[in-house]
Scaffold this active site. Structure first.
Site, PDB file in Angstrom:
ATOM      1  N   GLY A 279       0.823  -1.193   0.000  1.00  0.00           N
ATOM      2  CA  GLY A 279       0.000   0.000   0.000  1.00  0.00           C
ATOM      3  C   GLY A 279       0.856   1.240   0.000  1.00  0.00           C
ATOM      4  O   GLY A 279       2.040   1.185   0.337  1.00  0.00           O
ATOM      5  N   MET A 280       0.271   2.350  -0.418  1.00  0.00           N
ATOM      6  CA  MET A 280       0.960   3.635  -0.386  1.00  0.00           C
ATOM      7  C   MET A 280      -0.033   4.677   0.101  1.00  0.00           C
ATOM      8  O   MET A 280      -1.131   4.830  -0.448  1.00  0.00           O
ATOM      9  CB  MET A 280       1.503   3.984  -1.776  1.00  0.00           C
ATOM     10  CG  MET A 280       2.170   5.352  -1.864  1.00  0.00           C
ATOM     11  SD  MET A 280       3.645   5.463  -0.809  1.00  0.00           S
ATOM     12  CE  MET A 280       3.535   7.173  -0.286  1.00  0.00           C
ATOM     13  N   HIS A 305      -2.758   0.226   8.330  1.00  0.00           N
ATOM     14  CA  HIS A 305      -1.431   0.839   8.211  1.00  0.00           C
ATOM     15  C   HIS A 305      -1.477   2.113   7.360  1.00  0.00           C
ATOM     16  O   HIS A 305      -1.022   3.178   7.785  1.00  0.00           O
ATOM     17  CB  HIS A 305      -0.440  -0.173   7.616  1.00  0.00           C
ATOM     18  CG  HIS A 305       0.948   0.366   7.456  1.00  0.00           C
ATOM     19  ND1 HIS A 305       1.932   0.176   8.403  1.00  0.00           N
ATOM     20  CD2 HIS A 305       1.517   1.105   6.478  1.00  0.00           C
ATOM     21  CE1 HIS A 305       3.045   0.772   8.011  1.00  0.00           C
ATOM     22  NE2 HIS A 305       2.821   1.341   6.833  1.00  0.00           N
ATOM     23  N   TYR A 391      10.487   0.101  10.588  1.00  0.00           N
ATOM     24  CA  TYR A 391       9.091  -0.266  10.827  1.00  0.00           C
ATOM     25  C   TYR A 391       8.913  -0.907  12.209  1.00  0.00           C
ATOM     26  O   TYR A 391       8.120  -0.446  13.028  1.00  0.00           O
ATOM     27  CB  TYR A 391       8.601  -1.281   9.775  1.00  0.00           C
ATOM     28  CG  TYR A 391       8.230  -0.715   8.431  1.00  0.00           C
ATOM     29  CD1 TYR A 391       9.214  -0.338   7.516  1.00  0.00           C
ATOM     30  CD2 TYR A 391       6.904  -0.582   8.046  1.00  0.00           C
ATOM     31  CE1 TYR A 391       8.883   0.161   6.260  1.00  0.00           C
ATOM     32  CE2 TYR A 391       6.557  -0.082   6.786  1.00  0.00           C
ATOM     33  CZ  TYR A 391       7.547   0.286   5.906  1.00  0.00           C
ATOM     34  OH  TYR A 391       7.209   0.776   4.670  1.00  0.00           O
ATOM     35  N   ARG A 563       4.182  -7.452  -6.525  1.00  0.00           N
ATOM     36  CA  ARG A 563       4.482  -6.864  -5.218  1.00  0.00           C
ATOM     37  C   ARG A 563       5.854  -7.354  -4.738  1.00  0.00           C
ATOM     38  O   ARG A 563       6.082  -8.544  -4.554  1.00  0.00           O
ATOM     39  CB  ARG A 563       3.375  -7.266  -4.238  1.00  0.00           C
ATOM     40  CG  ARG A 563       3.521  -6.617  -2.891  1.00  0.00           C
ATOM     41  CD  ARG A 563       2.293  -6.900  -2.042  1.00  0.00           C
ATOM     42  NE  ARG A 563       2.512  -6.495  -0.669  1.00  0.00           N
ATOM     43  CZ  ARG A 563       1.726  -6.837   0.340  1.00  0.00           C
ATOM     44  NH1 ARG A 563       0.654  -7.580   0.103  1.00  0.00           N
ATOM     45  NH2 ARG A 563       1.998  -6.439   1.562  1.00  0.00           N
ATOM     46  N   LYS A 565       7.479  -7.291  -1.985  1.00  0.00           N
ATOM     47  CA  LYS A 565       7.567  -8.048  -0.737  1.00  0.00           C
ATOM     48  C   LYS A 565       7.519  -9.557  -1.006  1.00  0.00           C
ATOM     49  O   LYS A 565       8.098 -10.343  -0.274  1.00  0.00           O
ATOM     50  CB  LYS A 565       6.405  -7.644   0.166  1.00  0.00           C
ATOM     51  CG  LYS A 565       6.345  -8.411   1.457  1.00  0.00           C
ATOM     52  CD  LYS A 565       5.098  -8.098   2.257  1.00  0.00           C
ATOM     53  CE  LYS A 565       5.101  -8.930   3.541  1.00  0.00           C
ATOM     54  NZ  LYS A 565       3.868  -8.762   4.315  1.00  0.00           N
TER      55      LYS A 565
HETATM   56  N1  BES Z   1       5.012   4.004   2.680  1.00  0.00           N
HETATM   57  C1  BES Z   1       4.969   2.597   2.465  1.00  0.00           C
HETATM   58  C2  BES Z   1       5.156   2.205   1.035  1.00  0.00           C
HETATM   59  C3  BES Z   1       6.571   2.410   0.550  1.00  0.00           C
HETATM   60  C4  BES Z   1       7.596   1.630   1.035  1.00  0.00           C
HETATM   61  C5  BES Z   1       6.860   3.356  -0.405  1.00  0.00           C
HETATM   62  C6  BES Z   1       8.891   1.825   0.566  1.00  0.00           C
HETATM   63  C7  BES Z   1       8.145   3.567  -0.845  1.00  0.00           C
HETATM   64  C8  BES Z   1       9.172   2.790  -0.363  1.00  0.00           C
HETATM   65  C9  BES Z   1       3.654   2.000   2.947  1.00  0.00           C
HETATM   66  O1  BES Z   1       3.013   2.699   3.945  1.00  0.00           O
HETATM   67  C10 BES Z   1       3.983   0.656   3.513  1.00  0.00           C
HETATM   68  O2  BES Z   1       4.685   0.608   4.482  1.00  0.00           O
HETATM   69  N2  BES Z   1       3.497  -0.395   2.898  1.00  0.00           N
HETATM   70  C11 BES Z   1       3.751  -1.753   3.312  1.00  0.00           C
HETATM   71  C12 BES Z   1       2.602  -2.317   4.049  1.00  0.00           C
HETATM   72  C13 BES Z   1       2.646  -2.193   5.520  1.00  0.00           C
HETATM   73  C14 BES Z   1       1.469  -2.947   6.121  1.00  0.00           C
HETATM   74  C15 BES Z   1       3.920  -2.630   6.171  1.00  0.00           C
HETATM   75  C16 BES Z   1       3.902  -2.574   2.052  1.00  0.00           C
HETATM   76  O3  BES Z   1       3.833  -2.007   0.974  1.00  0.00           O
HETATM   77  O4  BES Z   1       4.078  -3.784   2.158  1.00  0.00           O
HETATM   78 ZN    ZN Z   2       3.992   2.620   5.808  1.00  0.00          ZN
END
Ligand code: BES
Ligand code: ZN
Length: 608
Positions: A279-280, A305, A391, A563, A565
């Protein structure tokens, strides 16, 4: 050390002193852009944005004769300047040499009376912050799609601006595109009812550059409550609105805990599955991956989040990417508080414990200097600053403070923190100062432990974690099975939530025999899981074990999900397996055109 920090970083007459942002060329301390007017045509045939951005300026230093903006891979065609916002004249500019990290500075000459400049430009195919999808790459396969991803420093690849979280702008935009498509932005989307290809946006609240966002596609809207709704391709609309139906409850909980939601509406935009993140947190309109739409609300903490960022990050913003824990650590804390309120303690605890496990794994892989909460990312790519340390270590620091001062007192403190620094960008020292003045007057939380948390690597000192009976039962049952004392069918898994499955899979030994793998597969069909988290956890475990049943679904997964991740760890495991490596390289060649430029860059680095 702390004292020194306070002296150097302390507030002077209300404006926090900060080191300049190491990831920006902008001279925002001398002259700052405070309002943008974007005027862009979205050209799907040539896959580029064309138009101009106007910067309305505020000069801190009246003598300053130039404005420096950040750009990357942009084609600049003209620059004009105005003293009154009505008459515009060409003005000299220079696009500087390329820095691999920061891009190219665009230096624009200012006259003493210049109030605003307009930069005419086009994007290029190298824009790291844009993904252009052909109709074929979308869920409905009928219309093309475009979305931006500006955080941390990719906004400069699609608009020339002061690309630093230390500055904030309000903005308005005029976006022109195909009449059958809808454009949305991190702004007021309420005027977008008429679908005619010309869309106007206003964002009256000042935001840092990384929160400027645009998406264009065959989007439709469905309201979930008075203040929340979903934008998505039609195929996702109903499913998404059911999955995210608790968003209003989450917002109510956060309002109670941390102060009134400051951004008016909160909508979610479901992106195509190539979206490189979960998510963003784009203001008023979080962008999310469709991989969290599972039908059982099991991955909904991601919405908590992104919603939480409405306070931590979007309202109170890290002044540079060295302080990313102020955004992400605080957000993980707020997210978990929301989950507790809406779904109960036990689920929130399981989510925290899974996070902590991931943090421990990550700390083992990182160089110790990168396991500090405040790393120095000068000269390094801020994309790499986002990992479990800011985080989860950040979250654990706040949990530790909450335990020390009492949950309620700590949440009240946070509420005051969000109010105090609303619409400002701050660094860690501003937080520490506020903490010392507002919560730790008696210094009952020792300076030494705070210093340890902020500046020392790794996790040390005692961390009080919740215990989860559910997780303990699962581990015990798993042990019995591994010792051959019970069969999998006796584990009573039919009530398991995703968190329980993840715990079960992540606790399995890295060495399992082919019989054991088969037993697991027969009992649970994990290779067929449609939950991307479960599938990835299982695939990561079994790739090194050459488990044949994973091959087909894994190929399918890698071809359809972008994605990072998920796909970065999967390709990493595949690369490490000599027997599957060339197969993986082939899959990657096929999948790569569908991945986001950022994911492509990450995966190219793996050198498959
Ligand atoms: N701000 C981040 C997305 C992001 C991460 C943008 C790195 C640019 C660089 C967003 O809020 C985030 O942390 N997303 C996570 C999900 C969260 C539940 C840990 C993600 O994308 O997995
Ligand atoms: Zn975040």
């Amino acid at each position: 050390m702390l004292l020194l920090y306070w002296l150097c970083g302390s507030a002077v007459a209300g404006t926090p002193l900060q080191a300049p942002d190491p990831h920006s060329f902008a001279n925002y301390k001398q002259v700052r852009s405070r309002h943008l007017v974007l005027n862009l045509a979205v050209d799907f045939t040539r896959q580029k944005l064309t138009g101009y951005v106007e910067h309305q300026l505020e000069r801190a230093d009246p003598a300053v004769q130039r404005l420096v903006l950040d750009t990357r891979h942009l084609k600049i065609t003209a620059v004009t300047a105005s003293n009154d916002g009505v008459h515009w004249q060409n003005t000299p500019y220079l696009l500087g040499i390329t820095d691999n990290l920061k891009g190219q500075p665009l230096t624009i000459q200012l006259q003493p009376a210049t109030q605003a400049v307009r930069v005419y430009y086009q994007t290029t195919p190298q824009a790291s912050g844009l993904q252009w999808l052909t109709a074929d790459q979308t869920s409905e396969k009928k219309q093309p799609f475009l979305f931006s991803q500006s955080q941390p420093i990719h906004a400069r690849s699609w608009l020339p601006l002061q690309d630093t979280p230390a500055n904030r702008v309000t903005y308005q935009a005029e976006i022109q595109t195909l009449p059958e498509l809808l454009a949305v932005m991190s702004a007021d989307n309420s005027a977008n009812t008429k679908r005619d290809g010309l869309y106007h946006f206003d964002m009256p609240q000042p935001v840092p550059s990384y929160l400027i966002a645009l998406a264009v596609g065959d989007l439709h809207f469905k309201a979930m409550s008075a203040d929340t709704g979903v934008y998505a391709e039609k195929i996702w609309l109903d499913k998404a609105s059911i999955e995210f139906a608790d968003t209003q409850k989450m917002m109510d909980a956060a309002n109670r805990l941390f102060g009134q939601y400051p951004w008016k509406r909160y909508d979610l935009l479901v992106l195509p599955s190539s979206f490189p993140f979960g998510g963003m947190e784009n203001p008023r309109l979080s962008f999310v991956t469709p991989t969290i739409i599972t039908g059982d609300k099991s991955l909904i903490s991601l919405v908590a989040h992104e919603l939480a960022h409405s306070w931590s990050g979007n309202l109170v913003t890290n002044a540079s990417w060295n302080d990313v824990w102020l955004n992400e650590g605080f957000t993980n804390y707020v997210e978990n508080r929301i989950m507790q309120q809406v779904y109960g303690q036990s689920r929130a605890d399981m989510e925290l414990l899974l996070n902590v496990q991931a943090l421990r794994d990550r700390i083992r892989q990182l160089p110790p200097a990168d396991t500090r909460l405040q790393p120095d990312f000068t000269g390094r790519d801020p994309d790499d600053a986002f990992h479990q340390v800011p985080y989860v270590k950040g979250q654990l620091l706040l949990n530790t403070l909450a335990q020390h001062f009492g949950q309620q007192k700590f949440d009240e403190f946070l509420r005051r923190y969000f109010a105090e620094f609303a619409f400002q960008s701050i660094d860690s020292s501003a937080f520490i100062e506020f903490f010392s003045a507002e919560l730790n007057q008696q210094q009952s939380f020792s300076e030494a432990s705070l210093e340890q948390w902020l500046y020392q690597p790794g996790l040390s000192g005692e961390i009080l974690l919740p215990t989860s009976d559910t997780f303990r039962r699962i581990s015990a049952g798993q042990q019995q099975w591994l010792r051959g004392e019970t069969s999998l069918s006796l584990l009573a898994t039919n009530q398991w939530s995703v968190h329980e499955w993840l715990h079960f899979i992540e606790q399995l030994p890295r060495q399992l025999s082919p019989q054991q793998l088969n037993e697991l597969e027969m009992a649970f069909s994990l290779s067929q899981s449609s939950n991307a988290e479960i599938f990835t956890a299982w695939a990561k475990l079994v790739i090194p074990l050459n488990h044949p049943q994973i091959i087909q679904p894994l190929r399918q997964f890698l071809l359809s999900v972008g994605r990072q991740k998920f796909i970065v760890p999967l390709y990493t495991e595949l690369k490490a397996n000599p027997q599957w490596r060339s197969w993986a390289a082939q899959v990657y060649r096929e999948a790569r055109p569908g991945y986001h430029p950022l994911a492509q860059q990450q995966l190219d680095r793996l050198g498959l």
